[in-house]
Design an enzyme around this catalytic site. Structure first.
Site, short mmCIF file in Angstrom:
data_model
loop_
_atom_site.label_atom_id
_atom_site.label_comp_id
_atom_site.label_asym_id
_atom_site.label_seq_id
_atom_site.Cartn_x
_atom_site.Cartn_y
_atom_site.Cartn_z
N GLY A 83 0.83 -1.21 0.00
CA GLY A 83 0.00 0.00 0.00
C GLY A 83 0.86 1.25 0.00
O GLY A 83 0.59 2.22 -0.72
N GLU B 24 15.73 -3.54 12.76
CA GLU B 24 15.03 -3.30 14.02
C GLU B 24 14.81 -1.80 14.21
O GLU B 24 15.76 -1.02 14.21
CB GLU B 24 15.82 -3.86 15.20
CG GLU B 24 15.04 -3.83 16.49
CD GLU B 24 15.84 -4.31 17.69
OE1 GLU B 24 15.30 -4.21 18.81
OE2 GLU B 24 16.99 -4.77 17.52
N ASP C 127 9.65 6.48 8.26
CA ASP C 127 9.03 6.01 9.49
C ASP C 127 7.86 6.93 9.71
O ASP C 127 8.00 8.16 9.64
CB ASP C 127 10.00 6.03 10.67
CG ASP C 127 9.44 5.22 11.83
OD1 ASP C 127 8.81 4.17 11.57
OD2 ASP C 127 9.61 5.62 12.99
N SER C 128 6.72 6.34 9.89
CA SER C 128 5.53 7.16 10.04
C SER C 128 4.64 6.57 11.10
O SER C 128 4.78 5.39 11.46
CB SER C 128 4.78 7.27 8.70
OG SER C 128 4.57 5.98 8.16
N GLY D 152 -3.74 0.88 7.14
CA GLY D 152 -3.32 1.27 8.49
C GLY D 152 -4.42 1.95 9.28
O GLY D 152 -5.55 1.45 9.38
N TYR D 153 -4.09 3.11 9.83
CA TYR D 153 -5.03 3.84 10.68
C TYR D 153 -5.93 4.81 9.89
O TYR D 153 -6.70 5.57 10.49
CB TYR D 153 -4.27 4.62 11.76
CG TYR D 153 -3.51 3.74 12.72
CD1 TYR D 153 -4.17 3.04 13.73
CD2 TYR D 153 -2.12 3.58 12.62
CE1 TYR D 153 -3.47 2.22 14.61
CE2 TYR D 153 -1.42 2.76 13.49
CZ TYR D 153 -2.10 2.08 14.49
OH TYR D 153 -1.42 1.25 15.36
N ASP D 154 -5.85 4.77 8.56
CA ASP D 154 -6.67 5.67 7.74
C ASP D 154 -8.16 5.65 8.08
O ASP D 154 -8.80 6.70 8.09
CB ASP D 154 -6.48 5.37 6.25
CG ASP D 154 -5.15 5.89 5.70
OD1 ASP D 154 -4.62 6.86 6.26
OD2 ASP D 154 -4.66 5.34 4.70
N LYS E 268 -5.69 12.13 -1.16
CA LYS E 268 -4.91 11.72 0.00
C LYS E 268 -3.42 11.99 -0.21
O LYS E 268 -2.74 12.51 0.67
CB LYS E 268 -5.15 10.24 0.30
CG LYS E 268 -4.45 9.80 1.58
CD LYS E 268 -4.50 8.30 1.78
CE LYS E 268 -3.52 7.89 2.86
NZ LYS E 268 -3.24 6.47 2.89
N ARG F 256 2.69 11.61 4.33
CA ARG F 256 3.69 11.00 3.46
C ARG F 256 3.83 11.79 2.16
O ARG F 256 4.92 11.97 1.64
CB ARG F 256 3.33 9.54 3.17
CG ARG F 256 4.46 8.77 2.49
CD ARG F 256 4.19 7.28 2.42
NE ARG F 256 4.17 6.69 3.75
CZ ARG F 256 3.08 6.27 4.37
NH1 ARG F 256 1.91 6.33 3.78
NH2 ARG F 256 3.15 5.77 5.58
#
EC number: 3.6.1.66
Length: 202
Positions: free
Chosen positions: A13, A42, A71-72, A155-157, A177, A183
């Site tokens: 995605g 990691e 990183d988001s 994700g959290y969308d 979006k 992003r």
């Protein structure tokens, strides 16, 4: 001349979004899978910047290629800006996002709208084999909705509501979006940095 850059993600995605945003640049983006890399870095940094740089640097050292990483995460003010850098691991790394989203909705169950403020943050890092490193940051402000809504995005969308557009980011068209997202903003800034730097290197 197109520059090939490995993007340190296995998230399809995310790759789809990134390609759409960078399609008008002289950069060809390939995923870890497409580059034949099976390496997990990691993410133990305390900030989005630390994690993005670490991912890009380790993959660059492994491949000798230009590497971009992001990183988001989601910061919910009522939850002391959690899950933040732990967004992907919140509730367990392999926990589906519909469960992660419901966990956050449950915590905010009786919380009024004015205290449901949140934001998506994205930090993009690009590391070159010569050690040159760029980072850019993008943010989109919103609130946590009361229900899971929409089937676009990932994700959290589905719980991130943007009042200005009267919908969650999972109810937006991909074009909208990408234009307003965390992003999208970070990648647009990175595109400018890279076009300038790569132009100077010619």
């Amino acid at each position: 001349m197109k520059y090939k850059i490995i993007f340190a993600t296995k998230n399809e995605g995310k790759m789809k979004e990134i390609r759409m945003i960078l399609e008008d640049s002289n950069i060809e983006i390939v995923s870890l899978k497409e580059a034949g890399i099976d390496l997990d870095v990691e993410e133990d940094g305390l900030t989005f910047e630390e994690n993005a740089i670490k991912k890009a640097k380790e993959i660059m050292e492994h491949t000798g290629s230009i590497v971009m990483a992001d990183d988001s995460g989601l910061e919910v003010d009522y939850m002391d800006k959690k899950p933040g850098v732990y967004s992907a691991r919140y509730g367990g790394e392999d926990t589906p996002y519909n469960i992660k989203n419901q966990m956050i909705l449950d915590i905010l169950k009786d919380v009024p709208e004015e205290k449901r403020t949140a934001r998506f943050v994205s930090v993009i890092a690009t590391v070159f084999p010569d050690g040159k490193t760029f980072t850019t940051r993008g943010v989109i402000e919103g609130i946590i909705d009361y229900d899971i809504k929409g089937d676009q995005g990932f994700g959290y969308d589905p719980i991130f509501y943007v009042p200005e557009y009267n919908c969650t980011t999972a109810e937006m068209s991909p074009a909208l979006k990408n234009k307003i997202s965390h992003r999208g903003k970070a990648l647009e800034l990175m595109k400018k940095e890279l076009n300038k730097y790569l132009g100077e290197k010619k």
